[in-house]
Design a protein around this motif. Structure first.
Motif, mmCIF file in Angstrom:
data_model
loop_
_atom_site.group_PDB
_atom_site.id
_atom_site.type_symbol
_atom_site.label_atom_id
_atom_site.label_comp_id
_atom_site.label_asym_id
_atom_site.label_seq_id
_atom_site.Cartn_x
_atom_site.Cartn_y
_atom_site.Cartn_z
ATOM 1 N N GLN A 169 0.806 -1.220 0.000
ATOM 2 C CA GLN A 169 0.000 0.000 0.000
ATOM 3 C C GLN A 169 0.841 1.274 0.000
ATOM 4 O O GLN A 169 0.294 2.368 -0.103
ATOM 5 N N SER A 170 2.153 1.157 0.088
ATOM 6 C CA SER A 170 3.000 2.349 0.127
ATOM 7 C C SER A 170 3.089 2.995 -1.259
ATOM 8 O O SER A 170 3.054 2.322 -2.287
ATOM 9 N N GLY A 171 3.161 4.305 -1.282
ATOM 10 C CA GLY A 171 3.318 5.017 -2.552
ATOM 11 C C GLY A 171 2.050 5.048 -3.377
ATOM 12 O O GLY A 171 0.937 4.924 -2.870
ATOM 13 N N LYS A 172 2.228 5.187 -4.680
ATOM 14 C CA LYS A 172 1.099 5.319 -5.598
ATOM 15 C C LYS A 172 0.530 3.948 -5.991
ATOM 16 O O LYS A 172 1.149 2.920 -5.769
ATOM 17 N N HIS A 173 -0.646 4.004 -6.605
ATOM 18 C CA HIS A 173 -1.297 2.826 -7.196
ATOM 19 C C HIS A 173 -1.582 1.730 -6.164
ATOM 20 O O HIS A 173 -1.459 0.547 -6.461
ATOM 21 N N SER A 174 -1.986 2.131 -4.955
ATOM 22 C CA SER A 174 -2.291 1.135 -3.924
ATOM 23 C C SER A 174 -3.510 0.292 -4.294
ATOM 24 O O SER A 174 -3.670 -0.828 -3.788
ATOM 25 N N ASN A 175 -4.359 0.837 -5.184
ATOM 26 C CA ASN A 175 -5.544 0.071 -5.585
ATOM 27 C C ASN A 175 -5.170 -1.211 -6.313
ATOM 28 O O ASN A 175 -5.917 -2.195 -6.300
#
Length: 261
Positions: A234-240
């Motif tokens: 979940q770290s940073g971008k694009h966690s989805n």
């Protein structure tokens, strides 16, 4: 029966070995998006395995043993498993993927060594999970079948495949040869069959404790998911993307357990 036990112990390790072999096929590191998907997928598999292959059988078995409250062994074992991994996490020096801050006791170990320790640390509960289910199968526990035990081994092997790649590729980027990166990645999974064998031998002596040990393995696996895999995914971008991976891994493991178990 002996063949089934051997396969059950070795299949997850084979998943790590095959994943580590990706270092010979891929030129560059795994992309961040794919890494998040794979970490999420591994989380989903481990969550589903903890519920369907460990906690539910623990409660069912405790009920058949005539326990005053069938949920007590599951609750006690689960919390003990969490506490055990918390202890190991606090003692063993290790470094999580995409992190520069080592955890555990202070040491002068190399970054790559601590990265291997991190993966090895969370392979312990996976080996225990396989071992405790295989032990139940050996002892003829009605809630645990051969196909159910193999479903767990296959599910963990599937999620070990990306883990092997995730550990071997950064080692190559850090300067190790492809062969050394492969060997290091593969050996990070050797703790699984070892932990499985130790668990089987332990249950041979303490069969009445099986409901507690099933839940213990579940607690240890959930600790790894919550403490390590999901935060990294979940770290940073694009966690989805990681969330999608969790859904896919959970459903796959659930289907494997229900269809084969």
């Amino acid at each position: 029966m002996t063949t089934s036990v051997a396969l059950g112990l070795l299949v997850p390790f084979l998943g790590t070995v095959l994943g580590s072999a990706m270092v010979f096929l891929l030129k560059d590191e795994i992309s961040p998006r794919l890494q998040k998907l794979l970490l999420g997928f591994a989380s989903g598999v481990m969550i589903a395995a903890s519920v369907w292959s460990l906690l539910i059988p623990s409660i069912d078995m405790a009920g058949k043993q005539g326990a005053l409250a069938a949920w007590i062994p599951a609750a006690v074992g689960f919390l003990a498993g969490m506490a055990f991994l918390l202890l190991l996490d606090s003692i063993i020096p290790h470094l999580h993927i995409n992190s520069n801050e080592p955890e555990g006791v202070k040491s002068k170990l190399k970054k790559t060594t601590m990265l291997i320790f991190a993966v090895t640390l969370h392979n312990i509960p996976e080996g225990m999970a396989v071992g405790v289910v295989l032990a139940g199968m050996i002892e003829g526990v009605s809630t645990i079948t051969v196909t159910g035990a193999m479903a767990l081994s296959i599910g963990i092997a599937i999620q070990n495949f990306p883990e092997g790649a995730i550990i071997s590729m950064p080692l190559k980027s850090a300067g190790k040869s492809r062969t050394k990166a492969f060997v290091s990645g593969a050996l990070s999974g050797i703790v699984e069959p070892i932990a499985g064998i130790i668990t089987i031998l332990l249950i041979k002596v303490t069969l009445p404790m099986l409901p507690y040990l099933l839940a213990f393995a579940a607690g240890a696996m959930i600790y790894v998911v919550v403490e390590e895999l999901i935060p990294e995914a979940q770290s940073g971008k694009h966690s989805n993307i990681a969330t999608i991976g969790v859904a896919l891994g959970f459903v796959l493991m659930m289907v494997l357990d229900v269809a084969l178990g």
